[in-house]
Motif scaffolding. Structure first.
Motif, PDB file in Angstrom:
ATOM      1  N   LEU A  12       2.952   9.157  -3.357  1.00 19.75           N
ATOM      2  CA  LEU A  12       3.025   8.162  -2.280  1.00 19.75           C
ATOM      3  C   LEU A  12       3.266   8.804  -0.923  1.00 19.75           C
ATOM      4  CD1 LEU A  12       5.101   5.425  -4.151  1.00 19.75           C
ATOM      5  CD2 LEU A  12       2.643   5.361  -3.659  1.00 19.75           C
ATOM      6  N   GLN A  13       3.860  10.001  -0.933  1.00 23.31           N
ATOM      7  CA  GLN A  13       4.135  10.675   0.344  1.00 23.31           C
ATOM      8  C   GLN A  13       2.983  11.576   0.788  1.00 23.31           C
ATOM      9  OE1 GLN A  13       7.817  12.633  -0.542  1.00 23.31           O
ATOM     10  NE2 GLN A  13       8.857  10.663  -0.782  1.00 23.31           N
ATOM     11  N   ASN A  23      -6.189  11.444  -2.922  1.00 28.27           N
ATOM     12  CA  ASN A  23      -5.782  10.493  -3.963  1.00 28.27           C
ATOM     13  C   ASN A  23      -6.151   9.064  -3.577  1.00 28.27           C
ATOM     14  OD1 ASN A  23      -3.840  10.989  -1.943  1.00 28.27           O
ATOM     15  ND2 ASN A  23      -2.175  10.137  -3.142  1.00 28.27           N
ATOM     16  N   TRP A  24      -6.071   8.759  -2.282  1.00 25.07           N
ATOM     17  CA  TRP A  24      -6.414   7.400  -1.837  1.00 25.07           C
ATOM     18  C   TRP A  24      -7.921   7.196  -1.860  1.00 25.07           C
ATOM     19  CZ3 TRP A  24      -2.380   4.557  -2.266  1.00 25.07           C
ATOM     20  CH2 TRP A  24      -1.105   5.108  -2.030  1.00 25.07           C
ATOM     21  N   MET A  25      -8.669   8.251  -1.579  1.00 29.88           N
ATOM     22  CA  MET A  25     -10.128   8.150  -1.683  1.00 29.88           C
ATOM     23  C   MET A  25     -10.520   7.914  -3.145  1.00 29.88           C
ATOM     24  SD  MET A  25     -11.060   8.452   1.403  1.00 29.88           S
ATOM     25  CE  MET A  25     -12.823   8.511   1.288  1.00 29.88           C
ATOM     26  N   PRO A  39      -1.757   0.082  -1.513  1.00 28.49           N
ATOM     27  CA  PRO A  39      -2.723  -0.590  -2.390  1.00 28.49           C
ATOM     28  C   PRO A  39      -2.233  -0.681  -3.837  1.00 28.49           C
ATOM     29  CG  PRO A  39      -3.817   1.093  -1.058  1.00 28.49           C
ATOM     30  CD  PRO A  39      -2.343   1.254  -0.842  1.00 28.49           C
ATOM     31  N   TRP A  40      -1.253   0.119  -4.198  1.00 26.31           N
ATOM     32  CA  TRP A  40      -0.780   0.103  -5.588  1.00 26.31           C
ATOM     33  C   TRP A  40       0.009  -1.137  -5.954  1.00 26.31           C
ATOM     34  CZ3 TRP A  40      -3.230   2.395  -9.085  1.00 26.31           C
ATOM     35  CH2 TRP A  40      -3.873   3.599  -8.821  1.00 26.31           C
ATOM     36  N   LEU A  41       0.435  -1.892  -4.952  1.00 28.13           N
ATOM     37  CA  LEU A  41       1.171  -3.119  -5.282  1.00 28.13           C
ATOM     38  C   LEU A  41       0.319  -4.021  -6.177  1.00 28.13           C
ATOM     39  CD1 LEU A  41       3.688  -4.876  -4.998  1.00 28.13           C
ATOM     40  CD2 LEU A  41       2.613  -5.965  -3.026  1.00 28.13           C
TER      41      LEU A  41
END
Lengths: 110, 179
Positions: free
Chosen positions: B89-90, B96-98, B138-140
């Motif tokens: 997350l940091q 990782n987000w791509m 976005p992981w929520l």
């Protein structure tokens, strides 16, 4: 708590879609799936209502509120929706899934 | 009824995949995901149903454009596992987000004619993070999608067993759904 076909036929389509979108929660529990779904986020429900009915966020929120007022769904602090017991019974009726007795014994005819 | 289909459609053949799991993670967690890959591959072989996992440190094809590799190898995988930790997350590098963005499009496409996601592609594994950590990410949306019997301290060998069961179960489901 049982719902008749007549009850089911009175549910407007957007409300029915909203409820049906919660089906993976019940399904993953019933089938004891490895991957459990314990809530559906409002964003996904809104996306579904936008695609199927062209709804704005405020209209999707109205649908959610109607179902909450009817005691059919609950929303947590993070905006995840789950069906209540009543909502689950209605969802099973919509999908025409018979309610399983599970461990409830059959009551004899006396 | 006016149905508006999402224009974000990715053709994906769920049955035509080389890898079972594409593992998305960040460098700080490399040791753990390497172990997970080894456990998955060893255990699946012992069960006479061997499969492979895509992990960049082992499988990255050199000399290619990174985004192309991510997209191509996600399409060549049955699922994307995301190893979500405080380091994940940091992370500010962003790959990782791509990966999540591309995997989400595959999942969206697999379920494009359904009310909701019945065939998941993204499998989140939350380790050492709470809902408040993922709240504005976005992981929520994936927080309530979890592997049963898994807690955030489940050992990696146990986790591998659960993932093997998940693969079997979800593969059957995909067949039932005609994917």
């Amino acid at each position: 708590m049982e719902f008749t076909k007549e009850d089911v036929s009175q549910i407007p389509e957007p409300h029915r879609d909203f409820l049906q979108a919660l089906w993976p929660i019940i399904d993953s529990r019933r089938t004891r799936a490895v991957l459990r779904i314990s809530g559906i986020p409002f964003s996904r429900l809104y996306g579904m209502l936008l695609e199927r009915h062209g709804y704005e966020p405020s209209q999707a929120r109205l649908v959610a509120d109607d179902l909450k007022k009817a005691g059919l769904v609950e929303e947590d602090l993070h905006g995840f929706f789950t069906p209540t017991g009543r909502g689950e019974a209605l969802l099973l009726a919509i999908r025409e899934v018979p309610v399983e007795r599970g461990c409830v014994p059959v009551f004899p005819q006396i | 009824m006016a149905t508006r289909r999402s224009p974000w459609f990715v053709p994906y053949q769920a049955t035509d995949t080389e890898y079972s799991f594409f593992i998305s993670y960040v460098q700080g967690d490399a040791k753990d995901v390497k172990r997970l890959k080894q456990e998955l591959e060893t255990k699946s072989a012992k069960r006479h149903d061997p499969f492979q996992c895509f992990l960049d440190i082992d499988d990255w094809p050199l000399g290619r454009v990174s985004m192309e590799v991510i997209r191509e190898y996600l399409l060549r995988s049955q699922f994307m596992i995301a190893w979500i930790t405080p380091s994940y997350l940091q992370n500010t590098r962003g790959w990782n987000w791509m990966e999540l963005a591309s995997a989400s499009l595959i999942e969206l496409s697999m379920n494009h004619d359904r009310l909701v996601t019945l065939a998941p592609f993204v499998v989140p594994i939350f380790r050492g993070v709470s809902v408040s950590d993922v709240e504005r990410t976005p992981w929520l949306e994936f927080w309530q999608r979890k592997i049963g019997q898994l807690n955030q301290r489940t050992s990696i060998p146990k986790l591998a067993e659960l993932l093997i069961s998940l693969r079997q179960e979800e593969s059957k489901r995909r067949i039932d759904l005609g994917l």
